[in-house]
Design a protein around this motif. Structure first.
Motif, short mmCIF file in Angstrom:
data_model
loop_
_atom_site.label_atom_id
_atom_site.label_comp_id
_atom_site.label_asym_id
_atom_site.label_seq_id
_atom_site.Cartn_x
_atom_site.Cartn_y
_atom_site.Cartn_z
N ALA A 225 56.54 -13.15 -41.87
CA ALA A 225 56.99 -14.28 -42.68
C ALA A 225 56.86 -15.60 -41.92
O ALA A 225 56.44 -16.62 -42.47
CB ALA A 225 58.44 -14.07 -43.12
N GLU A 226 57.20 -15.58 -40.62
CA GLU A 226 57.08 -16.78 -39.80
C GLU A 226 55.63 -17.18 -39.63
O GLU A 226 55.28 -18.36 -39.66
CB GLU A 226 57.73 -16.54 -38.44
N ALA A 227 54.74 -16.17 -39.45
CA ALA A 227 53.32 -16.46 -39.29
C ALA A 227 52.74 -17.07 -40.57
O ALA A 227 51.96 -18.02 -40.53
CB ALA A 227 52.56 -15.19 -38.92
N ASP A 228 53.16 -16.53 -41.72
CA ASP A 228 52.68 -17.07 -43.00
C ASP A 228 53.15 -18.51 -43.19
O ASP A 228 52.39 -19.37 -43.67
CB ASP A 228 53.18 -16.20 -44.16
N ALA A 229 54.41 -18.75 -42.82
CA ALA A 229 54.94 -20.11 -42.97
C ALA A 229 54.20 -21.08 -42.07
O ALA A 229 53.90 -22.22 -42.45
CB ALA A 229 56.43 -20.11 -42.66
N GLY A 230 53.88 -20.63 -40.84
CA GLY A 230 53.16 -21.48 -39.91
C GLY A 230 51.75 -21.78 -40.39
O GLY A 230 51.24 -22.91 -40.26
N ALA A 235 47.63 -25.66 -42.63
CA ALA A 235 46.46 -25.70 -43.50
C ALA A 235 46.10 -27.15 -43.84
O ALA A 235 46.97 -27.97 -44.14
CB ALA A 235 46.73 -24.93 -44.80
N PRO A 236 44.78 -27.55 -43.77
CA PRO A 236 44.38 -28.94 -44.09
C PRO A 236 44.61 -29.25 -45.56
O PRO A 236 44.54 -28.37 -46.41
CB PRO A 236 42.88 -28.96 -43.74
N ALA A 237 44.92 -30.51 -45.80
CA ALA A 237 45.12 -30.93 -47.19
C ALA A 237 43.81 -30.84 -47.94
O ALA A 237 42.75 -31.19 -47.42
CB ALA A 237 45.66 -32.35 -47.22
#
Length: 264
Positions: A225-230, A235-237
């Motif tokens: 979950a932490e990796a996904d949030a990071g 992620a670039p706009a």
């Protein structure tokens, strides 16, 4: 008072499933707590929540006992305590012998829940001569040479093995040969017994390993979950799409680069 050697629980003859039998002590524990608080009746939902099962399963289990409760009132707590205690054989005296009086055996000998639930510690047995005569929880330890004599004289039908694994099977064989038909095994090994002898195994290390598995899984889920949030934060706009008809190229303007719009 009746002894365990002359009376057996009625659960098998009544055709109660083993899964239901395994849940009866959970219901009894919850009901006993209610009884101690002088609660007269309890609904299936309340009792199921206290026992950690769903109410439909509880009602099914109680149907095997012939107890269906009263609509709008629930179950009579005192009657259910008696009914389940009788079904489990706890309304009679069950003499128990504990073999292996190390740290675990001594702790079991001092467990106050035995007497309150219909079990009487008839004898404590150990192979160490230095332990003979030593009182543990108020009961003098007897040498293992006396095992068969004690079982016969006290009418013992339940044995508790708290020995090291290497001698557990030998102790089990002696218990069975002497007439014990139910064994609670705390030794970290699998016992071989003949038909007609029931064995319940309690392995604390296995239970801890199962808890370790769940802890590891929870830690893995948290890490994912932490990796996904990071990843989402880094992620670039995404640039907005170019206006319809645009080539996507730019040209210099007074305020900087602006899209060069060409006719479609």
């Amino acid at each position: 008072m009746a002894t365990g050697r002359t009376h057996r629980p009625a659960t098998r003859s009544r055709g109660i499933p083993e899964a239901t039998v395994a849940r009866l002590p959970l219901y009894l524990r919850a009901l006993t707590a209610l009884s101690e608080r002088s609660v007269p009746t309890v609904s299936s939902e309340e009792l199921a929540a206290a026992a950690g099962v769903n109410s439909a399963k509880l009602r099914k289990d109680f149907s095997y006992l012939g107890s269906y409760g009263t609509r709008g009132v629930g179950y009579d707590v005192e009657y259910l305590v008696y009914q389940i205690s009788r079904e489990l054989g706890l309304t009679q005296d069950w003499p128990v012998v504990i073999v292996g009086i190390g740290n675990l055996g001594a702790a079991l000998a001092g467990y106050g829940g035995f007497a309150s639930r219909g079990f009487r510690v008839a004898a404590l047995i150990d192979a160490d001569p230095a332990m003979t005569g030593k009182p543990v929880a108020g009961i003098p330890v007897q040498h293992s040479d006396e095992l068969e004599k004690i079982i016969e004289e006290d009418g013992v039908s339940i044995g508790v093995i708290a020995t090291p694994a290497g001698v557990a099977q030998q102790v089990c064989d002696r218990l069975v040969a002497a007439g014990v038909t139910s064994i609670l095994n705390f030794a970290p090994t699998v016992l071989s017994v003949p038909d007609g002898v029931d064995v319940r195994k309690v392995d604390l290390s296995i239970e801890l390993q199962i808890l370790a598995f769940h802890e590891q899984r929870k830690a893995g889920e948290e890490s994912n979950a932490e990796a996904d949030a990071g990843a989402e934060a880094e992620a670039p706009a995404v640039a907005p799409p170019a206006p319809r008809g645009s080539t996507g190229t730019t040209r210099k303007g007074p305020d900087g680069d602006v899209p060069a719009v060409m006719p479609a």
